[in-house]
Design a protein around this motif. Structure first.
Motif, PDB file in Angstrom:
ATOM      1  N   LEU A 139      60.008 -52.242  19.584  1.00  0.00           N
ATOM      2  CA  LEU A 139      59.912 -51.411  18.121  1.00  0.00           C
ATOM      3  C   LEU A 139      59.549 -50.137  18.006  1.00  0.00           C
ATOM      4  CD1 LEU A 139      57.397 -54.278  16.863  1.00  0.00           C
ATOM      5  CD2 LEU A 139      59.805 -54.035  16.244  1.00  0.00           C
ATOM      6  N   ASP A 140      59.317 -49.331  19.424  1.00  0.00           N
ATOM      7  CA  ASP A 140      58.949 -48.122  19.312  1.00  0.00           C
ATOM      8  C   ASP A 140      60.028 -47.461  20.266  1.00  0.00           C
ATOM      9  OD1 ASP A 140      58.348 -48.715  22.226  1.00  0.00           O
ATOM     10  OD2 ASP A 140      56.232 -48.095  21.858  1.00  0.00           O
ATOM     11  N   SER A 141      60.142 -46.182  20.188  1.00  0.00           N
ATOM     12  CA  SER A 141      60.954 -45.253  20.899  1.00  0.00           C
ATOM     13  C   SER A 141      61.206 -45.585  22.330  1.00  0.00           C
ATOM     14  CB  SER A 141      60.886 -43.853  20.544  1.00  0.00           C
ATOM     15  OG  SER A 141      61.011 -43.579  19.311  1.00  0.00           O
ATOM     16  N   TYR A 142      60.082 -45.481  23.148  1.00  0.00           N
ATOM     17  CA  TYR A 142      59.899 -45.792  24.495  1.00  0.00           C
ATOM     18  C   TYR A 142      60.579 -47.180  24.754  1.00  0.00           C
ATOM     19  CZ  TYR A 142      57.922 -47.156  28.842  1.00  0.00           C
ATOM     20  OH  TYR A 142      57.822 -47.500  30.206  1.00  0.00           O
ATOM     21  N   GLY A 143      60.203 -48.294  23.832  1.00  0.00           N
ATOM     22  CA  GLY A 143      60.954 -49.585  24.182  1.00  0.00           C
ATOM     23  C   GLY A 143      62.150 -49.832  24.056  1.00  0.00           C
ATOM     24  N   VAL A 144      62.714 -48.828  22.990  1.00  0.00           N
ATOM     25  CA  VAL A 144      64.229 -48.843  22.713  1.00  0.00           C
ATOM     26  C   VAL A 144      64.709 -48.144  23.917  1.00  0.00           C
ATOM     27  CG1 VAL A 144      65.953 -47.750  21.295  1.00  0.00           C
ATOM     28  CG2 VAL A 144      64.139 -48.818  20.257  1.00  0.00           C
ATOM     29  N   SER A 145      64.344 -47.130  24.365  1.00  0.00           N
ATOM     30  CA  SER A 145      65.093 -46.592  25.618  1.00  0.00           C
ATOM     31  C   SER A 145      65.342 -47.437  26.869  1.00  0.00           C
ATOM     32  CB  SER A 145      64.173 -45.009  25.788  1.00  0.00           C
ATOM     33  OG  SER A 145      62.875 -45.194  26.392  1.00  0.00           O
ATOM     34  N   LYS A 146      64.119 -47.886  26.998  1.00  0.00           N
ATOM     35  CA  LYS A 146      64.144 -48.927  28.164  1.00  0.00           C
ATOM     36  C   LYS A 146      65.269 -50.126  27.991  1.00  0.00           C
ATOM     37  CE  LYS A 146      60.953 -47.543  31.167  1.00  0.00           C
ATOM     38  NZ  LYS A 146      61.330 -47.183  32.465  1.00  0.00           N
ATOM     39  N   MET A 147      65.270 -50.479  26.708  1.00  0.00           N
ATOM     40  CA  MET A 147      66.294 -51.525  26.575  1.00  0.00           C
ATOM     41  C   MET A 147      67.775 -50.816  26.839  1.00  0.00           C
ATOM     42  SD  MET A 147      67.249 -53.520  22.996  1.00  0.00           S
ATOM     43  CE  MET A 147      67.949 -52.038  22.294  1.00  0.00           C
ATOM     44  N   GLU A 148      67.838 -49.594  26.321  1.00  0.00           N
ATOM     45  CA  GLU A 148      69.143 -49.163  26.267  1.00  0.00           C
ATOM     46  C   GLU A 148      69.575 -48.617  27.654  1.00  0.00           C
ATOM     47  OE1 GLU A 148      69.243 -46.120  23.506  1.00  0.00           O
ATOM     48  OE2 GLU A 148      69.481 -47.239  21.706  1.00  0.00           O
ATOM     49  N   GLU A 150      68.432 -50.560  30.298  1.00  0.00           N
ATOM     50  CA  GLU A 150      68.855 -51.875  31.028  1.00  0.00           C
ATOM     51  C   GLU A 150      70.419 -52.102  30.815  1.00  0.00           C
ATOM     52  OE1 GLU A 150      66.355 -54.986  29.912  1.00  0.00           O
ATOM     53  OE2 GLU A 150      64.402 -54.012  30.618  1.00  0.00           O
ATOM     54  N   GLN A 151      70.743 -52.101  29.165  1.00  0.00           N
ATOM     55  CA  GLN A 151      72.163 -52.258  28.985  1.00  0.00           C
ATOM     56  C   GLN A 151      72.993 -51.393  29.668  1.00  0.00           C
ATOM     57  OE1 GLN A 151      71.719 -51.964  24.761  1.00  0.00           O
ATOM     58  NE2 GLN A 151      71.280 -53.833  24.600  1.00  0.00           N
ATOM     59  N   ALA A 152      72.803 -50.250  29.996  1.00  0.00           N
ATOM     60  CA  ALA A 152      73.747 -48.964  30.602  1.00  0.00           C
ATOM     61  C   ALA A 152      73.608 -49.377  32.002  1.00  0.00           C
ATOM     62  CB  ALA A 152      73.237 -47.824  30.472  1.00  0.00           C
ATOM     63  N   LEU A 153      72.773 -49.858  32.795  1.00  0.00           N
ATOM     64  CA  LEU A 153      72.660 -50.295  34.041  1.00  0.00           C
ATOM     65  C   LEU A 153      73.508 -51.468  34.376  1.00  0.00           C
ATOM     66  CD1 LEU A 153      68.809 -49.486  35.001  1.00  0.00           C
ATOM     67  CD2 LEU A 153      70.931 -48.295  35.777  1.00  0.00           C
ATOM     68  N   GLY A 161      79.491 -53.003  41.278  1.00  0.00           N
ATOM     69  CA  GLY A 161      78.874 -54.082  42.287  1.00  0.00           C
ATOM     70  C   GLY A 161      77.486 -53.963  42.700  1.00  0.00           C
ATOM     71  N   LEU A 162      76.862 -52.563  42.167  1.00  0.00           N
ATOM     72  CA  LEU A 162      75.468 -52.508  42.445  1.00  0.00           C
ATOM     73  C   LEU A 162      74.665 -53.747  42.122  1.00  0.00           C
ATOM     74  CD1 LEU A 162      73.630 -50.049  43.480  1.00  0.00           C
ATOM     75  CD2 LEU A 162      73.387 -49.519  40.891  1.00  0.00           C
ATOM     76  N   GLU A 163      73.833 -54.153  43.029  1.00  0.00           N
ATOM     77  CA  GLU A 163      72.923 -55.048  42.880  1.00  0.00           C
ATOM     78  C   GLU A 163      71.718 -54.516  42.058  1.00  0.00           C
ATOM     79  OE1 GLU A 163      73.757 -57.647  46.951  1.00  0.00           O
ATOM     80  OE2 GLU A 163      71.777 -56.970  46.463  1.00  0.00           O
ATOM     81  N   LEU A 164      71.602 -55.069  40.598  1.00  0.00           N
ATOM     82  CA  LEU A 164      70.701 -54.514  39.752  1.00  0.00           C
ATOM     83  C   LEU A 164      69.443 -55.684  39.526  1.00  0.00           C
ATOM     84  CD1 LEU A 164      69.667 -52.500  37.617  1.00  0.00           C
ATOM     85  CD2 LEU A 164      71.023 -53.776  36.013  1.00  0.00           C
ATOM     86  N   VAL A 165      68.236 -55.084  39.732  1.00  0.00           N
ATOM     87  CA  VAL A 165      66.999 -55.966  39.401  1.00  0.00           C
ATOM     88  C   VAL A 165      66.214 -55.402  38.496  1.00  0.00           C
ATOM     89  CG1 VAL A 165      65.158 -57.254  40.473  1.00  0.00           C
ATOM     90  CG2 VAL A 165      67.070 -56.962  41.829  1.00  0.00           C
ATOM     91  N   ILE A 166      66.117 -56.119  37.447  1.00  0.00           N
ATOM     92  CA  ILE A 166      64.883 -55.522  36.470  1.00  0.00           C
ATOM     93  C   ILE A 166      63.771 -56.097  36.380  1.00  0.00           C
ATOM     94  CG2 ILE A 166      64.782 -55.035  33.894  1.00  0.00           C
ATOM     95  CD1 ILE A 166      68.105 -54.993  33.667  1.00  0.00           C
ATOM     96  N   VAL A 167      62.846 -55.328  36.275  1.00  0.00           N
ATOM     97  CA  VAL A 167      61.357 -55.789  36.277  1.00  0.00           C
ATOM     98  C   VAL A 167      60.538 -55.144  35.166  1.00  0.00           C
ATOM     99  CG1 VAL A 167      59.056 -56.161  37.403  1.00  0.00           C
ATOM    100  CG2 VAL A 167      61.246 -56.056  38.876  1.00  0.00           C
ATOM    101  N   ARG A 168      60.075 -56.233  34.104  1.00  0.00           N
ATOM    102  CA  ARG A 168      59.480 -55.832  32.972  1.00  0.00           C
ATOM    103  C   ARG A 168      57.832 -55.984  32.939  1.00  0.00           C
ATOM    104  NH1 ARG A 168      63.200 -58.621  28.801  1.00  0.00           N
ATOM    105  NH2 ARG A 168      65.117 -57.508  28.891  1.00  0.00           N
TER     106      ARG A 168
END
Length: 316
Positions: A139-148, A150-153, A161-168
């Motif tokens: 809902l806020d700019s910070y959260g939107v930037s983190k979501m985007e 994640e998507q780019a990563l 082939g980079l092994e990506l791990v996301i922790v929220r």
């Protein structure tokens, strides 16, 4: 070697210390904005400047097999940017993707991204905690930037082939915590009465040591690759109960006035502080079952143990 960005920050600093303590032979590269700090033996500081779309990570990534990316532009109380969302995107999305691209090109195997529960949203309904596989709803700019970010990563990981791990993580507390959590502890230590004695919500928190423990596991666990994990202490509490438990950790009584949460929310809305009231009175729960199941992870500290360490840190 392991590269930790944001190595002088609250989470990054604790992670660097933990990695060094776990394995004295392992070398940790601590990425910092500016030099001049002293570091223990085995921790290699690398001055990289600000996190930007053009930051050169070549030297920092030399010989590195895994990255834990803690650096970010976080919530700014009095943001003077003409376009706050664009500034968050420049740092948290473009800056992060620039690092990840260079990491993949340098042969880094795994990239652990410290995101935020704000990707899921700002609040939960009773009995319906956020899960790692929920559709994002920031809902806020910070959260939107983190979501985007994640998507780019994810796109980059699929391409390279980079092994990506996301922790929220949700709210992180521990020795050295600042902002509202530290202010709240100081109020309680001074015996100030607070109008928070009848808040009937449920909130998930995570002790700094618990978050760091999960990040360490995510560096090497085979089942972590390609996954999103939520993290907490495994116990949800109301704000009223949290204040009482902090008081217990301090060894002193707390003075809580029995004001209904609805009254607090109404009063806050009248003075333009609706968001503050929502954080105090609303619920935000996370479900860590996936984290437990896939990684066999359990929070090393209980909520009370985490609060005790936090209080001891405040006294120092």
């Amino acid at each position: 070697m392991i590269l930790v960005t944001g190595a002088t920050g609250f989470v990054g600093g604790a992670l660097v210390r933990r990695l060094r303590a776990d394995d004295g032979a392992r070398r940790v590269v601590a990425a910092v904005r500016r030099g001049g700090l002293s570091w223990p033996e085995g921790i290699l500081p690398c001055q990289v400047g600000d996190l930007t779309p053009s930051t050169d990570w070549t030297h920092a990534l030399d010989g590195v097999c895994a990255v834990v990316h803690c650096a970010a532009r976080v919530h700014v109380m009095s943001d003077t940017s003409a376009d706050p969302l664009e500034e968050f995107r420049r740092v948290n999305v473009q800056g992060t993707l620039n690092l990840a691209r260079q990491a993949a090109a340098a042969g880094v195997r795994r990239f652990v991204f410290v995101s935020s529960i704000k990707v899921n949203g700002e609040a939960t309904q009773p009995g319906r905690p956020f899960t790692a596989d929920d559709v994002p709803a920031p809902l806020d700019s910070y959260g939107v930037s983190k979501m985007e970010a994640e998507q780019a990563l994810r796109d980059l990981a699929n391409q390279t082939g980079l092994e990506l791990v996301i922790v929220r993580p949700p709210l992180v507390y521990g020795p050295g915590v600042k902002a509202n959590f530290a202010a709240m502890m100081r109020w309680l230590r001074r015996g100030m009465p607070l109008p928070l004695g009848r808040i009937q919500n449920a909130r998930s928190l995570v002790a700094l040591d618990n978050l760091v423990d999960l990040l360490v596991i995510c560096l090497t666990h085979p089942a972590a690759a390609g996954q999103v994990f939520l993290v907490s202490d495994g116990e949800d509490v109301s704000v009223t109960e949290l204040l009482r438990r902090i008081g217990q950790a301090m060894g002193r009584p707390v003075r809580l006035l029995p004001i209904p949460g609805a009254w607090i929310e109404w009063a806050a809305a009248m003075v333009g502080k609706r968001n503050v009231a929502q954080r105090l009175c609303g619920s935000l729960q996370v479900d860590i079952e996936k984290t437990r199941r896939l990684l066999g992870w359990r929070p090393p500290l209980t909520l009370d143990q985490g609060l005790k360490k936090t209080v001891e840190g405040l006294a120092q």
